[in-house]
Design an enzyme around this catalytic site. Sequence first.
Site, PDB file in Angstrom:
ATOM      1  N   LYS A  53     -23.398 -25.797 -41.736  1.00 18.09           N
ATOM      2  CA  LYS A  53     -22.342 -25.767 -40.716  1.00 18.09           C
ATOM      3  C   LYS A  53     -22.207 -27.122 -40.018  1.00 18.09           C
ATOM      4  CE  LYS A  53     -23.208 -20.886 -39.652  1.00 18.09           C
ATOM      5  NZ  LYS A  53     -22.094 -20.144 -40.229  1.00 18.09           N
ATOM      6  N   GLN A 100     -23.946 -22.356 -34.110  1.00 14.14           N
ATOM      7  CA  GLN A 100     -22.624 -22.930 -33.816  1.00 14.14           C
ATOM      8  C   GLN A 100     -22.713 -24.072 -32.799  1.00 14.14           C
ATOM      9  OE1 GLN A 100     -20.049 -22.192 -35.537  1.00 14.14           O
ATOM     10  NE2 GLN A 100     -20.717 -20.295 -36.499  1.00 14.14           N
TER      11      GLN A 100
HETATM   12  N1  PLP Z   1     -25.837 -17.280 -35.920  1.00 15.71           N
HETATM   13  C1  PLP Z   1     -24.563 -17.633 -35.704  1.00 15.71           C
HETATM   14  C2  PLP Z   1     -24.069 -17.779 -34.304  1.00 15.71           C
HETATM   15  C3  PLP Z   1     -23.728 -17.886 -36.781  1.00 15.71           C
HETATM   16  O1  PLP Z   1     -22.450 -18.235 -36.575  1.00 15.71           O
HETATM   17  C4  PLP Z   1     -24.238 -17.747 -38.098  1.00 15.71           C
HETATM   18  C5  PLP Z   1     -23.375 -17.945 -39.271  1.00 15.71           C
HETATM   19  O2  PLP Z   1     -22.210 -17.669 -39.280  1.00 15.71           O
HETATM   20  C6  PLP Z   1     -25.575 -17.383 -38.252  1.00 15.71           C
HETATM   21  C7  PLP Z   1     -26.338 -17.149 -37.136  1.00 15.71           C
HETATM   22  C8  PLP Z   1     -26.178 -17.214 -39.603  1.00 15.71           C
HETATM   23  O3  PLP Z   1     -26.180 -18.418 -40.292  1.00 15.71           O
HETATM   24  P1  PLP Z   1     -26.642 -18.439 -41.812  1.00 15.71           P
HETATM   25  O4  PLP Z   1     -25.711 -17.536 -42.553  1.00 15.71           O
HETATM   26  O5  PLP Z   1     -26.507 -19.871 -42.200  1.00 15.71           O
HETATM   27  O6  PLP Z   1     -28.033 -17.939 -41.835  1.00 15.71           O
END
Ligand code: PLP
Length: 423
Positions: free
Chosen positions: A244, A221
């Site tokens: 994101k 984030q």
């Molecule tokens: N870490 C945080 C703080 C997140 O907000 C997210 C996704 O929402 C993730 C890890 C995991 O990301 P991804 O689903 O792209 O692996």
Amino acid sequence: MATQDATTLDVDAIREDFPVLDRTVGGDVTVPGPDEGDDTPLYYLDNAATSHTPRQVVEAMTEYYYEYNANVHRGIHTLSQEASVAYEKAHDRVAEFINAAGREEVVFTKNTTEAFNLVAYTWGLTELEAGENIVTTEMEHHASLVTWQQLCEKQGAEVRYVEIDENGELDMDDLREKVDDDTAMVSAVHVSNTLGTVNPVVEITEIAHEHEALSFIDGAQAVPTRPVDVAAMDADFYAFSGHKMLGPTGIGVLYGKQELLEALPPFLVGGSMIRRVKFEETTWEELPWKFEAGTPPIAEAIGLTAAIDYLEEIGMETVERHETELATYAYDRLNEFDDVEIYGPTDRGGLVSFNLDGVHAHDLSSILDDHGVAVRAGDHCTQPLHDILDVPASTRASFYIYNTKAEIDELVEAVDTARQLFA
Ligand code: PLP
């Protein structure tokens, strides 16, 4: 592309680069895309889950498919060489963006989750010993929390969770107490995806290093929303996802200090990551290719490069300022309702999680959806944190460069409608 002065975003111009923001919603959801039943404007406030993709990113990927689609690192022909150059340069571009020393420190993964798993399966299974511990926090996303929990279970190590205080901030005294000379890794989220808390990652890394532990910061984030400098932070590992930050799905980044990555065994093995294979033994490619087995996400890497170009043209300080302004506005407006509980500190990243008294987050978001307001409802992959908050779920509104205060007004109005409905 949008032009703006040094401090404010020209949101109207930016929105023109995102055709999806013009669509309406409300019709048949069993088939993708707009249909005749869609008559409500869309207010997209679910950016912490995934951001939208500007034309420039889609066009960069289209150009690859139309003009130089080829596999990388395995052809002498022109198209393969062009694709290889673009793919390799994508690593350089990411390195520049987060101030890594070079492409050797930038490994492309599928997403943030895979980056955590990569380190757990390589460093964790070879280095973490029974009796040692990993210190992480109560506000971690499952991508990190479950990975460390499962690793520690396998290795006979202990996982420790640093507490949060009543404001939703990390209790740094607790962190100092929990990190000791048996700590092998300290892992913390940079910006919490549920509370919006911005953690003091430089200090966290310093404490880890005082005990000769490694640090792994979850930047999923943070990288999309603020300037991130991994060298200044001195983090050993840092991870984030392309989807994101205006990029495509299917690509994430693991940053690791070169000497650490050099020392680790490969994660996945097979084609592309080898230097020489004999029946008796195999040697590995140099970094970062040693960690990129098989055909990599080529179009996605090209898309991620275009996303970084887009963000840098705006300027990450400007992005951060816009995020803060919208989050503060949303916080203040939702705070006007005495039956709305907001989680997390007032100083926050660009998101606000909340609950309306007596109403399940799913019911609330379904009403918001009727008003065209897209938010996330659920536990946001932070179930243990929701246990601490003592709620099964929350509603989260999260903002990005194309969002406006007027959209937040729509959110607030829809929440007010729900309040009256459930009163
Ligand atoms: N870490 C945080 C703080 C997140 O907000 C997210 C996704 O929402 C993730 C890890 C995991 O990301 P991804 O689903 O792209 O692996």
